[in-house]
Design a protein around this motif. Sequence first.
Motif, short mmCIF file in Angstrom:
data_model
loop_
_atom_site.label_atom_id
_atom_site.label_comp_id
_atom_site.label_asym_id
_atom_site.label_seq_id
_atom_site.Cartn_x
_atom_site.Cartn_y
_atom_site.Cartn_z
N GLN A 33 -3.65 -12.17 0.28
CA GLN A 33 -3.92 -10.74 0.47
C GLN A 33 -2.63 -9.96 0.66
O GLN A 33 -2.55 -8.78 0.29
CB GLN A 33 -4.83 -10.55 1.69
CG GLN A 33 -5.28 -9.12 1.92
CD GLN A 33 -6.11 -8.56 0.78
OE1 GLN A 33 -6.92 -9.28 0.21
NE2 GLN A 33 -5.89 -7.31 0.43
N ASN A 37 -1.64 -6.39 -0.99
CA ASN A 37 -1.26 -5.25 -0.16
C ASN A 37 0.12 -4.71 -0.55
O ASN A 37 0.34 -3.48 -0.58
CB ASN A 37 -1.26 -5.65 1.31
CG ASN A 37 -2.65 -5.96 1.82
OD1 ASN A 37 -3.65 -5.60 1.21
ND2 ASN A 37 -2.74 -6.65 2.94
N GLN A 40 -0.07 -2.72 -3.70
CA GLN A 40 -0.67 -1.42 -3.40
C GLN A 40 0.37 -0.47 -2.80
O GLN A 40 0.43 0.71 -3.17
CB GLN A 40 -1.84 -1.60 -2.44
CG GLN A 40 -2.46 -0.30 -1.95
CD GLN A 40 -3.58 -0.54 -0.95
OE1 GLN A 40 -4.07 -1.66 -0.80
NE2 GLN A 40 -3.98 0.49 -0.25
N ALA A 222 -11.47 4.07 -9.64
CA ALA A 222 -11.29 3.93 -8.19
C ALA A 222 -10.68 5.19 -7.59
O ALA A 222 -11.10 5.65 -6.52
CB ALA A 222 -10.42 2.72 -7.88
N SER A 226 -12.50 7.96 -4.93
CA SER A 226 -11.96 8.13 -3.57
C SER A 226 -12.00 9.57 -3.11
O SER A 226 -11.72 9.84 -1.94
CB SER A 226 -10.52 7.61 -3.52
OG SER A 226 -9.69 8.39 -4.38
N ALA A 232 -5.22 8.41 -1.76
CA ALA A 232 -5.85 7.10 -1.74
C ALA A 232 -5.07 6.12 -2.60
O ALA A 232 -4.39 6.49 -3.56
CB ALA A 232 -7.29 7.21 -2.24
N SER A 233 -5.18 4.85 -2.27
CA SER A 233 -4.53 3.79 -3.03
C SER A 233 -5.35 2.53 -2.88
O SER A 233 -6.24 2.43 -2.03
CB SER A 233 -3.09 3.56 -2.53
OG SER A 233 -3.10 3.18 -1.15
N GLY A 234 -5.05 1.55 -3.71
CA GLY A 234 -5.79 0.30 -3.67
C GLY A 234 -5.11 -0.74 -4.54
O GLY A 234 -4.04 -0.51 -5.12
N SER A 235 -5.73 -1.91 -4.63
CA SER A 235 -5.18 -3.01 -5.43
C SER A 235 -6.28 -3.58 -6.31
O SER A 235 -7.47 -3.45 -6.01
CB SER A 235 -4.60 -4.10 -4.52
OG SER A 235 -5.59 -4.61 -3.64
N GLY A 249 -1.58 -2.45 -8.52
CA GLY A 249 -1.80 -1.49 -7.44
C GLY A 249 -1.91 -0.10 -8.03
O GLY A 249 -1.28 0.22 -9.04
N TRP A 250 -2.74 0.73 -7.43
CA TRP A 250 -2.90 2.10 -7.91
C TRP A 250 -2.81 3.07 -6.73
O TRP A 250 -3.10 2.70 -5.59
CB TRP A 250 -4.24 2.29 -8.63
CG TRP A 250 -5.45 2.06 -7.76
CD1 TRP A 250 -6.12 0.90 -7.58
CD2 TRP A 250 -6.10 3.04 -6.93
NE1 TRP A 250 -7.16 1.07 -6.69
CE2 TRP A 250 -7.17 2.38 -6.28
CE3 TRP A 250 -5.89 4.39 -6.67
CZ2 TRP A 250 -8.01 3.03 -5.39
CZ3 TRP A 250 -6.72 5.04 -5.78
CH2 TRP A 250 -7.78 4.36 -5.15
#
Length: 747
Positions: A33, A37, A40, A222, A226, A232-235, A249-250
Motif C-alpha cells: 500500500q 500511496n 498518489q 474517479a 469526487s 481529490a487524489s487517488g491511486s 496515481g491521479w
Amino acid sequence: MRPPTASLVVLLLVVAALTVIGLGGIPTAGIPQAVLNEEQQIAADTAQSLRTAIDTEASTVRRTASAYPATSTSTPVTTLKALASARKAVLGSVLLDRHTGTLLAAGGRTVPLAGVDAARTASGAVPPRLVTSGGSPQLLYFAGVTLPAEQEDPDQDYQTPNRPERQWLLVVSEALPSLTAYGDGRTAEVLDASGTALATAVHGNASPAADNSSLSAAAARAAHGSGAHTDASGSLLGAAAGSRRTVAGWAQVASTTGPGDTDHLGLVVLTSHAVPATTTTPDYSRFALEAAGALAGVALLLGLALYFSVQRPLLRLYLSAGRLARGATQDWPTAAAELSRPVPVHGFGELARIGRALDSLRRQLTGESGPQEFPARRGPGYRAFAVVGLLVVGCWAVPMIFLLNRADTATAVPAPVLAAQQARTEIATNRIRQSLDQSYTDLSTAAAGLPGRSRAAQTEVLQHTLADHRQYRSLYLLDRSGGITLRVGGTPLRTRVHVPDGGGITTVNTSGRIPAIAAYTQVRAVKGKSKAAGVVLFGEIDVKALNSILPMPKLGSVWVTDAHEKVLAASVGYEAFQSLPDPGLTRLARSTQSAPGTAGTATSAVHLTSSGPSVDAAAPLAQSGPTARLGWHVVTAEPAAALQIPAVQAEQRTMLAGILALAVGAACLGWLHVVVVRPLRAVATLVERLAGGDRRTVLHPVNHDEIGSVTRSLELIRQALAERDRAARSGHAAGPMRSLRENTLQR
C-alpha cells in the motif's frame, strides 16, 4: 478481589484478540500500500505544481494589465502591443470592448473566442479557460484594462460632457504549462474531463502502459466522482507485465483552499510507473495466532493463580473472622460452638499470617492460651506474588516490544518507496527553485522601473512592489560602498556588507536568529537622466514565506541548507544555521555533489534513527538560474513508521501489542496491590499485634470489602478480649462473654 482479577484476565484476552486482528490484517502480497500511496502523492505534487504555474500566470496577466500606464489617448493597438508583445509565452492576444464584445485589436496567432462573453466579465477576476485550437490545447487568460475618460478639448467653441472611462478586456492564449515527470521510468499526463491526454511527459526509460487508455478513463471517472472544487487524489493498479505491474496515481488540478483559477478547467494529472510485484512476503497470521494463544494462556494462568492463591483463601478467612466475631459477642453455650473449631490456615504470606493469628485469638477467647508473639522475619508475601505475575506478563510482552518482527533497515523499505521519496524531493526542490526564481524576476522588474526617476518616484515603485509581492520583507538600494541609500519595508537583517555583481539569490547574514535570504539585481544607469539612488537593489525574502511552501503531505520533514549543510529554512522548528538533525542527513546532502559550479544529482537512502527506519532523500536546489551557483540542497526525511510498509506495520503492531499487554498487567496488578495486598499487609501486622497482647490499638475498617469485614470482626474480637481482661483484673472472671455481648448491644 474480584474486579482486578477479572479485569486482568479480560483485558489480556482483548489484547490477544487485537494481536490477531492487527497482525493478521497486514497485506502481504502484491503491491504494498505504501507504493500506491506514494504514487498518489507524486500525482498530487505534480498537480499542485501545474496548478501553481497556472495561478501564477493568471496573476501575472492581471497584474500586468492593472499596472499598465494607460492614458486617455491610448489606442487598442498600442495597448495590446505593450501588454503582450514582451511576453514570450503568449501565442496570441486580443483586446475586446468589455461592454459590446467588439474586437478592438489582435496580435499573434488567432485566439479562439467561441463562448467568450466580454459583457459578463465586467466585474471580478475571470478564471482561465481551456480551449482547443488547431488540435492543440491552449489556456485563455483574461484581464481587465481600464483607461481614463477622455477630457474636454479647451479649444472647442462648445462644451461636451466627459466620456466615461473605457473598459477593455485583454485575452491572451498560451500553451499549457510544461509538464515534468519525476523519477526514472515514470510517465506523467494531463487529462481533460473526458480522460483525453492533453500533454505527456516521460522520464528516463519510461514507456506508456499497455492499459494507459483504461487508466486515463478510470482516473477521469474517479476525479469526476469526487466532486467539484476539491483537490481529490487517488491511486490505481494497472495491468501486469511479467514480474512488473503498473501503479498509477491521479489528482485534480484544483485549488486546495477553496475556489481558484483552476477549479473550472476540469484537469486531472495522471502519473504511472511500472514496479516489481512482491511475490514472497512473510505471513504474519500464524505468528499472530501463536502470540495470541500464548497471551491467552498467560491470562488464564494468572487468573487461576489469583483465584486459588488469593481470592478463595481470602473468602475463607473472611468467613472464619466472622465466625470468631460472632463467638466473641454471644453467650458462652452458643459461643463455644463457634470458637471450638480451629481456624484453617489457607494460602501463604499475609493470609497465612492472619489465619495463624486468628487461631491464636480463638484460643485466647476460649482460655486455652495467652498472648502469643509472632516472628518478625517472614517469608515472601503477596507483593512478591504480584511482582511475579507482572514478570510473567513481561516474559510475553518484552520480546514483542524489543525482539520479535524487527524490520530490517536494509530490506524493509521497498525500492519503489525509496525512489518515490527521491522523486518527491525533486518536486519540492523544483517548487522552492521556482519560488526563488520568481522572487528574482519580480525584483528585476522593479529594478527596471527605477532608472531615470526621482527619489520619490523610486520610493513609490518599491512600495508598490512590496505591496504586490508579499514574499519580501524589505527592499533597499545599495551604493558602491555597500551603504543603504533607500529602503522600504522592515529593518534589513543583513550583516554582510558587500556589493555583488550581476544578479541572483544570496544570503546576507551568516548568523543570528533568522536566516536572511535575498534576491538582488543591478540597477542600470540611463544617460542624460538622473541617477538611481543606488547601484544594486536587494529584496530580503521573508523566511516565513519560504517555510510555508516546504510542507508537503506525507513527505516528512523538509530542510533547505546552504553549501555547508546549515539550515536556512525548514518545514519543522529549527534554529538559524543549525546543522541537520542527523549525521546521516548531512552525509546524504553532501553525496549530491552539488557544490557551486557542478550540476549535482538527487539521491536517497534509508537511515536507522532512534525512532526507527527513516526514508531520506536529498537533491541540489538548482542546476541553472539565479540559485545555481549557491550549492544549496533540499533534504527530506520521512519516518518509515508513517508509511504503510508491511514489515514496518508488523513491527509497529507487534510492539503495540507488547506495550498494551505490559500496561494492562501493570495496571491490573497495581490495582490488586492497592486494594488487596497493601491492606492485607496492614491487617496482618495489626492482627499479630492483637494476638501478641495489644488491646489498646483500635482497628478501623478502611475498605468496604472482604478485608474491611475482616477488620471489623477483629475489632469485635479486640473488644471482647479487652473486656475479659478488665473483668479478670476486677475479680469477676465469670460470664465475660455475657457482659461483652451486653456492652456490644448497648453500643
